[in-house]
Motif scaffolding. Sequence first.
Motif, PDB file in Angstrom:
ATOM      1  N   SER A  12       1.907   2.373  13.148  1.00  0.00           N
ATOM      2  CA  SER A  12       1.790   0.934  12.893  1.00  0.00           C
ATOM      3  C   SER A  12       2.496   0.510  11.610  1.00  0.00           C
ATOM      4  O   SER A  12       2.741  -0.679  11.401  1.00  0.00           O
ATOM      5  N   VAL A  13       2.801   1.484  10.738  1.00  0.00           N
ATOM      6  CA  VAL A  13       3.480   1.180   9.467  1.00  0.00           C
ATOM      7  C   VAL A  13       4.724   2.055   9.301  1.00  0.00           C
ATOM      8  O   VAL A  13       5.142   2.361   8.183  1.00  0.00           O
ATOM      9  N   ALA A  14       5.321   2.438  10.436  1.00  0.00           N
ATOM     10  CA  ALA A  14       6.417   3.412  10.413  1.00  0.00           C
ATOM     11  C   ALA A  14       7.696   2.877   9.779  1.00  0.00           C
ATOM     12  O   ALA A  14       8.513   3.648   9.271  1.00  0.00           O
ATOM     13  N   THR A  15       7.897   1.555   9.813  1.00  0.00           N
ATOM     14  CA  THR A  15       9.094   0.934   9.253  1.00  0.00           C
ATOM     15  C   THR A  15       8.688  -0.316   8.475  1.00  0.00           C
ATOM     16  O   THR A  15       7.551  -0.798   8.599  1.00  0.00           O
ATOM     17  N   LEU A  16       9.620  -0.868   7.721  1.00  0.00           N
ATOM     18  CA  LEU A  16       9.331  -2.106   6.990  1.00  0.00           C
ATOM     19  C   LEU A  16       9.028  -3.246   7.952  1.00  0.00           C
ATOM     20  O   LEU A  16       8.157  -4.087   7.678  1.00  0.00           O
ATOM     21  N   ASP A  17       9.707  -3.270   9.090  1.00  0.00           N
ATOM     22  CA  ASP A  17       9.430  -4.305  10.092  1.00  0.00           C
ATOM     23  C   ASP A  17       8.004  -4.196  10.612  1.00  0.00           C
ATOM     24  O   ASP A  17       7.325  -5.211  10.817  1.00  0.00           O
ATOM     25  N   ARG A  18       7.561  -2.973  10.848  1.00  0.00           N
ATOM     26  CA  ARG A  18       6.200  -2.790  11.352  1.00  0.00           C
ATOM     27  C   ARG A  18       5.167  -3.122  10.279  1.00  0.00           C
ATOM     28  O   ARG A  18       4.078  -3.622  10.587  1.00  0.00           O
ATOM     29  N   THR A  77       2.924   3.527   1.297  1.00  0.00           N
ATOM     30  CA  THR A  77       2.596   2.497   2.286  1.00  0.00           C
ATOM     31  C   THR A  77       1.734   1.391   1.678  1.00  0.00           C
ATOM     32  O   THR A  77       1.952   0.203   1.940  1.00  0.00           O
ATOM     33  N   ALA A  78       0.744   1.791   0.881  1.00  0.00           N
ATOM     34  CA  ALA A  78      -0.153   0.794   0.273  1.00  0.00           C
ATOM     35  C   ALA A  78       0.631  -0.167  -0.618  1.00  0.00           C
ATOM     36  O   ALA A  78       0.434  -1.392  -0.567  1.00  0.00           O
ATOM     37  N   GLY A  79       1.541   0.361  -1.423  1.00  0.00           N
ATOM     38  CA  GLY A  79       2.348  -0.493  -2.286  1.00  0.00           C
ATOM     39  C   GLY A  79       3.243  -1.434  -1.499  1.00  0.00           C
ATOM     40  O   GLY A  79       3.346  -2.632  -1.818  1.00  0.00           O
ATOM     41  N   LEU A  80       3.871  -0.913  -0.447  1.00  0.00           N
ATOM     42  CA  LEU A  80       4.764  -1.745   0.373  1.00  0.00           C
ATOM     43  C   LEU A  80       3.981  -2.834   1.114  1.00  0.00           C
ATOM     44  O   LEU A  80       4.439  -3.976   1.221  1.00  0.00           O
ATOM     45  N   MET A  81       2.790  -2.489   1.602  1.00  0.00           N
ATOM     46  CA  MET A  81       1.963  -3.485   2.291  1.00  0.00           C
ATOM     47  C   MET A  81       1.529  -4.590   1.324  1.00  0.00           C
ATOM     48  O   MET A  81       1.571  -5.786   1.656  1.00  0.00           O
ATOM     49  N   ALA A  82       1.123  -4.213   0.107  1.00  0.00           N
ATOM     50  CA  ALA A  82       0.706  -5.210  -0.878  1.00  0.00           C
ATOM     51  C   ALA A  82       1.866  -6.136  -1.241  1.00  0.00           C
ATOM     52  O   ALA A  82       1.700  -7.357  -1.341  1.00  0.00           O
ATOM     53  N   LEU A  83       3.053  -5.559  -1.425  1.00  0.00           N
ATOM     54  CA  LEU A  83       4.234  -6.372  -1.728  1.00  0.00           C
ATOM     55  C   LEU A  83       4.544  -7.341  -0.593  1.00  0.00           C
ATOM     56  O   LEU A  83       4.877  -8.516  -0.823  1.00  0.00           O
ATOM     57  N   THR A  84       4.422  -6.855   0.648  1.00  0.00           N
ATOM     58  CA  THR A  84       4.699  -7.699   1.820  1.00  0.00           C
ATOM     59  C   THR A  84       3.720  -8.869   1.874  1.00  0.00           C
ATOM     60  O   THR A  84       4.106 -10.016   2.134  1.00  0.00           O
ATOM     61  N   LEU A  85       2.445  -8.608   1.627  1.00  0.00           N
ATOM     62  CA  LEU A  85       1.430  -9.673   1.633  1.00  0.00           C
ATOM     63  C   LEU A  85       1.692 -10.672   0.499  1.00  0.00           C
ATOM     64  O   LEU A  85       1.540 -11.888   0.682  1.00  0.00           O
ATOM     65  N   GLN A  86       2.086 -10.165  -0.656  1.00  0.00           N
ATOM     66  CA  GLN A  86       2.401 -11.068  -1.769  1.00  0.00           C
ATOM     67  C   GLN A  86       3.575 -11.991  -1.413  1.00  0.00           C
ATOM     68  O   GLN A  86       3.572 -13.180  -1.788  1.00  0.00           O
ATOM     69  N   GLU A  87       4.551 -11.450  -0.697  1.00  0.00           N
ATOM     70  CA  GLU A  87       5.684 -12.269  -0.247  1.00  0.00           C
ATOM     71  C   GLU A  87       5.232 -13.376   0.708  1.00  0.00           C
ATOM     72  O   GLU A  87       5.910 -14.392   0.866  1.00  0.00           O
ATOM     73  N   MET A  88       4.082 -13.168   1.358  1.00  0.00           N
ATOM     74  CA  MET A  88       3.509 -14.169   2.259  1.00  0.00           C
ATOM     75  C   MET A  88       2.538 -15.096   1.508  1.00  0.00           C
ATOM     76  O   MET A  88       1.789 -15.847   2.132  1.00  0.00           O
ATOM     77  N   ASP A  89       2.531 -15.006   0.184  1.00  0.00           N
ATOM     78  CA  ASP A  89       1.649 -15.821  -0.670  1.00  0.00           C
ATOM     79  C   ASP A  89       0.167 -15.522  -0.449  1.00  0.00           C
ATOM     80  O   ASP A  89      -0.688 -16.406  -0.586  1.00  0.00           O
ATOM     81  N   ILE A  90      -0.119 -14.270  -0.095  1.00  0.00           N
ATOM     82  CA  ILE A  90      -1.509 -13.829   0.041  1.00  0.00           C
ATOM     83  C   ILE A  90      -1.833 -12.946  -1.154  1.00  0.00           C
ATOM     84  O   ILE A  90      -1.166 -11.923  -1.371  1.00  0.00           O
TER      85      ILE A  90
END
Length: 412
Positions: A12-18, A77-90
């Motif tokens: 579910s987190v295999a790529t940046l797109d996922r 993965t945790a760092g990348l997920m947090a960054l992605t959520l921050q980019e979504m203003d979450i």
Amino acid sequence: MPVLVMKFGGTSVATLDRIRRAAKRVGVEVAKGNDVIVIVSAMSGKTNELVGWVNETSPMFDAREYDAVVSSGENVTAGLMALTLQEMDIPARSWQGWQVPVKTTSAHSSARIEEIPSDNIMRKFGEGMQVAVVAGFQGISPEGRITTLGRGGSDTTAVAFAAAFDAIRCDIYTDVDGVYTTDPRVCDKARKLDRIAFEEMLELASLGAKVLQTRSVELAMRYKVKLRVLSSFEEQSDDAGTLVCDEEDIMESNVVAGVAFSREEAKMTLVSVADRPGIAAAIFVPLSEAGVNVDMIVQNIAEEGRTDMTFSCPVEQVKRAEKALNDAQTKGSINFHELVADTAVAKISVVGIGMRSHTGVAAKMFQVLSSEGINIKVIATSEIKISVLIDRKYMELAVQALHDAFELEKTG
């Protein structure tokens, strides 16, 4: 705010797109007014790569350093997920196990969670953080070293967090859309279950179903954590996936919930063992000390003071079992004429809480296998399970025949 735990596995987190796709699912739950704890695995294939690097660097590795290396995949993965959520203003931040802290035992590579204090994360929720992205599979020992939880550790992490934070639910996102009556790759009539009882799921997981890790189901059952298994790759509705819950939360169900199978089994028989008090301990203590996972056990009726003892174990543990028993024979603690290993068997099991109140399940199972010309080598039963060993070449036929016979394609 109510707390929801969402766990995303490696695929579910295999790529940046996922990761972005998973983050959008988190955003939907935040919009509903939930504080969310996201548990992430390492990106697909990363843990195996890290384990390979450790083995190549140091075949006789220090387990503490092994954990330090192998746990790093989840941190990424945790760092990348947090960054992605921050980019979504979450408002989100990542947490490594030691920062929570996830307190574990000192058993490196197979630690067990002892406590998850909620203070640090709850304080951040109070300060406006909406999502805590936690690296799964890891914790910290009493000695202050990073530990890992072993196979399926991220599932266990997710359930433990749901229990510690009194979450409304724990959603496990994976590459399948729920729990099925059997593996759809073996039986095309397999049906996705809307709900399944903890006990049934625990049996199915321990008998070969790969959807959930056994320890996570045990934990969920102990703390009454509602688990939902659903796909990361399909559009979701409120009733998507399969809910793993208390038996009382299921209105009506089939007598048999599912058919599980394990392909890589072996049957081992000690021929002509002395029938005396203590012989079972003399056989199974050395096997336990050698790390052999014994499952089904059958002892024949004794004749002239001798008996046969048969047991099953994973096929990759046969050589370990042979060595342990031959060493015990050499030491004189047991005396047998021959040790016979059959490495071409499979275990087939039918599971269902309905068996408690319905008779005839065993008779029907045996009749079905007989009509297909399938010989049963060993039988084991519990209150909600019947398992048999058969020749591996008949495994798929047996699964399909039993699925048809118990009409598992139909709802209860």
